[in-house]
Scaffold this active site. Structure first.
Site: not given
Length: 280
Positions: A23, A135
């Site tokens: 990201h 994550e």
């Protein structure tokens, strides 16, 4: 005779091309760089992209369009957090959305206080959210997701059907997922990819997930290639890799192989005939 050292050859239909993307810059990256304890702050819950992060998205979008990659993608898989979904739709989505376009937007306008226009799903690949590529789970509020019922109206054209729980039941406030647990989850994710028919797949995910998953690979390669695979990703970095199904996980058949001998006829190769003593 052995194959040339360092080379590998696999049937094409037993391979997939993965375009791995971390990201763009999120507010947690900025605050965490100043003070690591900031990652414990609930002010960073489900962190959104910064203005600089959106500029990174625009640069990567320009790259994937100029390189022709945007026309090759069969599927975009995205971690269901705000920063990854903003990155995914910003890079791989359609153009700006208007009411005149009769398709669902990938993202409504100003999601995450982004001051960005809505993004259309017109002429874009399908987007699907998958929990396995999140994550590190636990402790850091920036890695905790919102409920799917909150995300759905913000990202109408993203498919959330594979997420079983509306609320985030994976994130624990007092238990941080271990590195080896992230790696195991990553390998499970890669194995799951073989249940998909798509061959060119974008995966928009996170630094820790990518690092610990990819560190399991490249040990039989030159050290420089191992480094290419396993080095930490920068914000909005893209790396393309090929993954081969060496364990016959997938049942996909080739779309390009051709069986030959049509029409049927004699076709004994001369070298085989020599071995059998049939040629003169």
């Amino acid at each position: 005779m052995d194959a040339t050292a360092g080379e590998s050859l696999y049937p094409l239909h037993r391979c997939k091309t993965l375009h791995l993307v971390r990201h763009a810059q999120g507010i947690h990256n900025v605050e965490g760089e100043k003070n690591h304890d900031a990652y414990l702050s609930y002010d960073l819950f489900d962190a959104q992209l910064t203005p600089l992060g959106w500029k990174q998205v625009d640069y990567l979008r320009n790259h994937v369009q100029a390189s022709g990659l945007s026309k090759k993608i069969d599927l975009v898989i995205v971690s269901p957090l705000l920063r990854t979904m903003q990155t995914a739709v910003g890079v791989f989505g359609g153009e700006a959305y208007t009411d005149a376009i009769n398709v669902l937007p990938l993202m409504k306008e100003n999601v995450g206080n982004s001051d960005r226009p809505a993004i259309s799903s017109l002429n874009s690949p399908p987007f699907i959210a998958v929990e396995l590529c999140r994550e590190h789970l636990g402790v850091h509020p920036c890695d905790k997701r919102r409920s799917i019922s909150e995300y759905q109206p913000l990202f109408p054209a993203i498919n959330f059907s594979l997420i079983e729980s509306d609320d985030d039941i994976l994130w624990k406030p007092d238990i941080r997922e271990k590195n080896e647990e992230v790696a195991a989850r990553g390998l499970k994710f890669l194995k799951w990819l073989w249940t998909r028919k798509e061959k060119e797949i974008v995966i928009v995910t996170h630094s820790g997930f990518l690092f610990h998953t990819l560190s399991a690979f490249g040990n039989d390669c030159h050290s420089s290639i191992k480094s290419e695979i396993c080095t930490h990703f920068a914000n909005c970095e893209l790396r393309s890799v090929v993954i081969a199904d060496r364990g016959m996980i997938s049942s996909d058949s080739s779309t390009t192989n051709y069986p030959g001998k049509i029409p049927h006829g004699l076709d004994l190769p001369s070298d085989v005939a020599d071995e059998k003593g049939l040629s003169k």
